[in-house]
Design a protein around this motif. Structure first.
Motif, PDB file in Angstrom:
ATOM      1  N   GLU A  15      51.965  48.115  34.003  1.00 14.72           N
ATOM      2  CA  GLU A  15      51.684  47.921  35.433  1.00 14.72           C
ATOM      3  C   GLU A  15      52.343  48.999  36.288  1.00 14.72           C
ATOM      4  OE1 GLU A  15      50.846  43.882  37.174  1.00 14.72           O
ATOM      5  OE2 GLU A  15      52.750  43.518  36.154  1.00 14.72           O
ATOM      6  N   LYS A  24      47.242  42.267  37.265  1.00 17.16           N
ATOM      7  CA  LYS A  24      47.156  41.724  38.614  1.00 17.16           C
ATOM      8  C   LYS A  24      45.755  41.406  39.099  1.00 17.16           C
ATOM      9  CE  LYS A  24      48.292  46.355  40.351  1.00 17.16           C
ATOM     10  NZ  LYS A  24      49.392  47.153  40.888  1.00 17.16           N
ATOM     11  N   LEU A  74      45.497  46.395  47.610  1.00 12.41           N
ATOM     12  CA  LEU A  74      46.495  45.830  46.699  1.00 12.41           C
ATOM     13  C   LEU A  74      47.511  44.950  47.412  1.00 12.41           C
ATOM     14  CD1 LEU A  74      47.242  49.159  44.758  1.00 12.41           C
ATOM     15  CD2 LEU A  74      45.599  47.399  44.139  1.00 12.41           C
ATOM     16  N   ARG A 103      57.534  40.877  39.199  1.00 12.42           N
ATOM     17  CA  ARG A 103      57.655  40.953  37.730  1.00 12.42           C
ATOM     18  C   ARG A 103      58.542  42.131  37.325  1.00 12.42           C
ATOM     19  NH1 ARG A 103      52.051  39.060  37.759  1.00 12.42           N
ATOM     20  NH2 ARG A 103      51.201  41.168  37.870  1.00 12.42           N
ATOM     21  N   GLU A 111      47.757  41.897  48.390  1.00 12.39           N
ATOM     22  CA  GLU A 111      48.073  40.575  47.841  1.00 12.39           C
ATOM     23  C   GLU A 111      48.608  40.706  46.424  1.00 12.39           C
ATOM     24  OE1 GLU A 111      47.553  37.319  48.997  1.00 12.39           O
ATOM     25  OE2 GLU A 111      46.531  37.671  50.886  1.00 12.39           O
ATOM     26  N   LYS A 112      47.927  41.488  45.608  1.00 16.66           N
ATOM     27  CA  LYS A 112      48.225  41.445  44.186  1.00 16.66           C
ATOM     28  C   LYS A 112      49.447  42.242  43.767  1.00 16.66           C
ATOM     29  CE  LYS A 112      44.179  44.374  43.439  1.00 16.66           C
ATOM     30  NZ  LYS A 112      42.802  44.373  42.985  1.00 16.66           N
ATOM     31  N   ASN A 113      49.879  43.205  44.591  1.00 20.60           N
ATOM     32  CA  ASN A 113      51.086  43.942  44.203  1.00 20.60           C
ATOM     33  C   ASN A 113      52.366  43.133  44.405  1.00 20.60           C
ATOM     34  OD1 ASN A 113      49.867  46.161  43.168  1.00 20.60           O
ATOM     35  ND2 ASN A 113      50.669  47.621  44.654  1.00 20.60           N
ATOM     36  N   ARG A 155      41.027  34.087  42.591  1.00 19.33           N
ATOM     37  CA  ARG A 155      41.001  33.744  44.018  1.00 19.33           C
ATOM     38  C   ARG A 155      39.596  33.914  44.597  1.00 19.33           C
ATOM     39  NH1 ARG A 155      46.423  36.110  44.024  1.00 19.33           N
ATOM     40  NH2 ARG A 155      45.653  38.198  44.460  1.00 19.33           N
ATOM     41  N   GLU A 213      53.266  40.001  43.338  1.00 18.79           N
ATOM     42  CA  GLU A 213      53.814  39.430  42.099  1.00 18.79           C
ATOM     43  C   GLU A 213      54.096  40.516  41.058  1.00 18.79           C
ATOM     44  OE1 GLU A 213      51.986  35.865  40.665  1.00 18.79           O
ATOM     45  OE2 GLU A 213      52.159  34.881  42.599  1.00 18.79           O
ATOM     46  N   MET A 214      53.320  41.586  41.088  1.00 15.57           N
ATOM     47  CA  MET A 214      53.610  42.707  40.183  1.00 15.57           C
ATOM     48  C   MET A 214      55.014  43.237  40.452  1.00 15.57           C
ATOM     49  SD  MET A 214      53.917  46.267  40.153  1.00 15.57           S
ATOM     50  CE  MET A 214      52.911  47.068  41.424  1.00 15.57           C
ATOM     51  N   LEU A 272      53.519  44.535  30.751  1.00 12.62           N
ATOM     52  CA  LEU A 272      54.133  44.558  32.085  1.00 12.62           C
ATOM     53  C   LEU A 272      54.564  45.972  32.463  1.00 12.62           C
ATOM     54  CD1 LEU A 272      56.286  41.318  32.362  1.00 12.62           C
ATOM     55  CD2 LEU A 272      53.911  41.718  32.990  1.00 12.62           C
TER      56      LEU A 272
END
Lengths: 682, 682
Positions: B496, B504, A501, A511, A503-505, B511, A507-508, B493
């Motif tokens: 998440e 995510k 996770l 947010r 990379e993807k956490n 990518r 932007e989470m 959101l």
């Protein structure tokens, strides 16, 4: 209206056609770099017809490994391969990828992990002594995959690869913050992808006891807040690691770092209880009483059970950071020391370690511990893990003890990747004989989890640990930092493939901080922030405890902020040879940052959690304005006033100071622009 | 250079100050909407001093629930609350949040889930008959949290809430694609967040047998490719669900959908083996032989073990989609039918179901199954799950059988959220007496997993299932689609926060598809695509199997593409009253899409996997050009030529056709613009 290209966003084309070239003449994205590599002619084109076959005498783990590789390759290329699950029936000599394995591998120290990979336009051949070597080779194949308008392919190449060090570990601290098994599993997959081979599982500490212990059930029942691994789960992880050729070395930290043990068994401590689970961090007082026979009876029962649960030949007993306060305050312990001619706490610790060693040995394990366990005369079968550093490491090696290095690889310190990368367990100039060098078996990246939760731990481990993995596997001569970063950026995306996770956490988390989807201004800011290094996060302001929150900007921020790093790189380039393209790019970013604060203030209105970050946004804006002014001076050659230079330098100094436990990582670059502007006029 | 605001990106301000207001006069983001809600005066301000206390006689699960709530609240607000783990010691009458529970709740059908929540500027009071009701209320509190420049707060409010239906389920198919326990866990957390209370775990099917079965070990050993849940894991999930007030109903699908059973036990099938695990999808032939006593002995052994493993009173035996082919072809079975006066396969199926019912009853379970299990005269204790629809559902209810609805809630069909949302198990005009209505206990969203993997399943379930959860919980009168979408965007959101990957994984998948970080043009395209609806993904082109790949554009694309939906909404607004602001916004997007294809072609050069999506990008560009032309006609009032209208309509018709298993969801909006342009001239 959208900016679709800049040097900050690696373009696909740049990635693939990178001009950097290895001495072999082959441009590649492998991490770790193989021991030997030779470019061939042409390429092997991947098509729907791709199949694989396995021959020889592998351990059955190869079939799972080959299946996972096939699925990842199919997922990445979308080719709809025909093979489902690879089994021992898949031996077709016409298969595209021929895997040949001499004998079943054992997941033990010093097992053969070498492999040879030959890619021609016709065939891919992977041969290895053991299936574990073959697993390493399969990861290399996945990293080799190239793509262009004609499709996916492997470049023709011959690779002969083997690790430099046999012990290449990652320590995961599941005690300070509990890490559910899915965290461990996905990180094992990440480890396998970069050829690490030891999971060092730090299972107990002041803040939690994390293993179900049937013989002493109050350990996990009272010492864990219900957050512990069942023995079934432990077995599941050991099996999962074994399938990937990874050893699992458990650590049970004694005699200090042991508060959580005493919640259920206060009578074993050196001071009267009751004890509760520690919620704060640092070196704590609770320590086993080394003078009581009950202590050793208890440890015997405990280690007997754990020795049966964990198959690895090593068992790590910690042994670090005992502050001795409870010992000093206990008259009975003091009397024992006197009666037994133990002059110091150090001697008493040695007494304890020697008793523990007997128990560990009784259950057919080798004892491993931190620097402190090493005492004159102790048996050579022990293994030292050095958190203190090379002096201690080399001394152990000289005296004939096996040892690994962790000092320099503490990834919880939020250092840059390059700083870790350039540290070598056995540097070329090490003052050691060849024989002594062999005693240094490798190293371990250490992910202490005071500041990491299951949500953030991946981004604290990855991608930086991939570079450390390269240090442990590749020849010591591989140390080009720029090329490391080029490859790291690609590998980081591939590490997402196994569920990590990191990379993807990002932007989470942004947010959640912003409280909505529009994170533009927040991301622009956090992209150039890093959490404070070392242990500066602790102390001052809100006191950190094991229950958080770890959802703040320093938790979201990357320890090696790529945008900031690339900005610094670009300023260096520009300063050494000012040119229009670099000037344009720098101006773009400085303008963006200068203007960002106004947008950030809008975000702030609905995100009170960001209040303490606002000064950083303000500072970024102000410093960017200075950077733009400096560039104007450089461009025009006009002399900046002495007062401007002076004021500016003060502001930059101020801007370097951490705020909200973060540092603004573009200040250094801006400072160089100011220096250049000032010089231009002298 | 960056577009920081548009109506497509919900701004924070818009979210919070949304003008939409419930009849109660309170603007809120709750989903599901509570049964009764009354606005109070003022607000309760959240500070670092926030604490909670629990009184009464709750089941201990409330302490874990309260702790999780506290951590999520602290994580979102960053307030550094002082409480660590909530226990029965936390009863302080001065705590900010007072929770009072009358009695321990049981995780069973028809348990009391009601709660009352009162927020004043001084205090928050949550009272409930059971701790399960209190858990529901804690989720409401988390959804109520507001924020502005003064900080985080709860608006003063009184909520009296209780569910409309007692059975509010989510079916997760772990057979077609195995779903590791972390998938189940995070989805249980998602379910709890929107007050669902039944996990229907579809554990066996042609493609896999997923439960460790000690009495019949060849079931999981040979029927699962090693991908099954151990009994320890099953217990862990049941415990995890129980902690969240969620029942677990297992489904073991018989007599059809049973290929994986016969890999280990071919003698039970109605045709000779050997059998292998099915890799393709659809209705398959392998079916239990209902004429052999061994079948029932086997099922007795099996159900005995499963009845002990799963505590819920219901056990689901499937019973659906038996095509009867093996029965027809088996002369012995035909002879049995003749001998026993069984005229049809239907009668033989009834014979089987009645025998199965006896076994299920013997182990003190109630039998549940799909429509097909319902036969005249069968005991009323069975529960029907209707995949066939309301005719079948209402008929069962009229005859006195309890039943739930799943038809209309098959979330694997990639329908829009609103389409599911507007389906009601008991619509106001249902031709049923009040007594009969009571027989309809609720419904279940069904996540069949032919097309879903552990990587994509979250985005197929969420956020759409939150709207279905509202249908099952809230009064039937709550059905404002626009307001549902407004709230859904916020809830998505928040989902998440519990670890769900639905948001995510989108960019992660893009990518991987693009093969690099720069996904700008790909995202612009996929943002307006949806996977084809119903089962159109199957057939034609590459044949789908259980081993993938499911990493393609239709797997990444959202079943309810928000950008496309908002574009359609905006075109409707613009057409009903053309205005400058809407025109500007539409022009912006149409221009972006028109120009996107050039950038996409660059991406394509390095991403062969996107080749079949290129025509969609081309079409999007062409249709956007048409849209811009139509807007110009509308703006100027100039007549488009008849031939332009005719050609355009044809192109639009063509553009509606799926390509690469995706649909372009802005075509409908552009078509309306063209119609408006054409009308403007007539």
């Amino acid at each position: 209206m959208k900016k679709t290209f800049s040097f900050f966003v690696f373009s696909c084309l740049l990635l693939i056609q990178a001009v950097y070239s290895q001495p072999t003449g082959l441009v590649h994205h492998l991490m770790p770099v193989p021991a030997r590599m030779e470019k061939g002619n042409g390429r092997f084109t991947l098509t729907q017809e791709f199949t694989l076959a396995i021959k020889g005498k592998p351990h059955q783990r190869i079939y799972g490994g080959a299946t996972r590789m096939l699925r990842r390759l199919d997922g990445r290329t979308g080719l709809f391969f025909s093979q489902a699950y690879i089994t021992s029936n898949n031996t077709d000599a016409s298969a595209s990828l021929q895997i040949t394995v001499d004998r079943p591998g054992k997941v033990i120290l010093n097992e053969d992990e070498s492999y040879t990979l030959t890619v021609t336009s016709e065939k891919i051949k992977l041969t290895a002594t053991t299936d574990i070597g073959a697993l390493r080779g399969l990861e290399t194949i996945l990293q080799l995959v190239g793509r262009d308008e004609n499709g996916y392919y492997l470049p023709a190449v011959t690779i002969q690869d083997a690790p430099r060090f046999p012990w290449r570990g990652l320590l995961i601290d599941a005690a300070r913050h509990f890490m559910p098994i899915e965290v461990i599993k996905r990180n094992l997959d990440g480890m396998a992808a970069v050829k690490l081979n030891v999971l060092h599982w730090h299972l107990t500490d002041d803040q939690g006891f994390r293993v179900e212990t049937n013989s002493l059930p109050k350990l996990h029942e009272l010492g864990s807040d219900g957050q512990y691994y069942t023995q079934e789960q432990i077995k599941e992880i050991i099996q999962y690691a074994d399938s990937r050729g990874i050893r699992v070395v458990p650590e049970f930290d004694v005699p200090g770092h042991a508060t959580s043990w005493f919640v259920g068994y206060p009578e074993l401590a050196s001071a009267p209880g009751p004890y509760t689970i520690e919620r704060k961090f640092g070196i704590k007082n609770p320590t086993f009483d080394p003078t009581k026979e009950e202590t050793y009876t208890f440890l015997d029962t405990f280690i007997k059970e754990m020795a049966a649960l964990f198959p690895d030949e090593y068992l790590h007993i910690g042994g670090d950071e005992n502050n001795g306060k409870q010992w000093k305050a206990n008259t009975q312990i003091q009397a024992f020391m006197k009666a037994n001619n133990l002059a110091s706490n150090h001697d008493l610790q040695t007494h304890f370690i020697e008793r523990a060693l007997k128990i560990v040995t009784r259950y057919n394990k080798k004892m491993m511990g931190w620097d402190e366990i090493w005492q004159p005369g102790i048996t050579k079968s022990i293994m030292i893990q050095s958190w203190r550093g090379k002096k201690s490491l080399f001394e152990a090696a000289r005296k004939g003890y096996t040892a690994i290095l962790s000092n320099g690889y503490y990834i919880d310190l939020a250092w840059s990747t390059s700083r870790h990368y350039l540290i070598d367990p056995v540097p070329a100039d090490a003052d050691l004989t060849d024989e002594q060098k062999k005693n240094i078996l490798g190293g371990e990246a250490a992910m202490w989890s005071e500041l990491a939760t299951e949500e953030t731990i991946d981004s604290r481990i990855w991608p930086r640990t991939a570079a450390i993995a390269e240090r442990f596997w590749s020849p010591g001569s591989v140390k080009d930092v720029e090329d490391m970063y080029r490859r790291l950026d690609i590998i980081s995306l591939q590490l997402e493939e196994v569920g990590l996770l990191h990379e993807k956490n990002y932007e989470m988390m942004l947010r959640r901080l912003a409280g909505c989807r529009d994170i533009t201004s927040l991301k622009t800011l956090v992209d150039v922030l890093e959490p404070v290094e070392d242990y500066k996060r602790h102390g001052k302001g809100n006191i950190l405890t094991s229950f958080g929150p770890y959802t703040l900007v320093p938790d979201a921020a990357n320890p090696d902020a790529a945008v900031a790093r690339k900005f610094r790189f670009l300023t260096d380039q520009y300063i050494s040879s000012p040119n229009e393209a670099a000037a344009k790019e720098l101006t773009y970013w400085l303008t963006l940052w200068k203007n960002n604060h106004a947008a950030f203030q809008q975000t702030l209105k609905q995100a009170p959690i960001l209040k303490d970050v606002a000064p950083l946004s303000q500072t970024l804006s102000a410093m960017s304005e200075i950077g733009l002014q400096a560039m104007e001076h450089i461009r025009t050659g006009k002399t900046p006033s002495a007062s401007w230079v002076e004021t500016t330098k003060k502001q930059l100094e101020e801007a370097k100071k951490p705020q909200a436990k973060c540092e603004l990582k573009v200040v250094e670059g801006i400072e160089k622009l100011v220096q250049k502007a000032a010089k231009a006029t002298t």
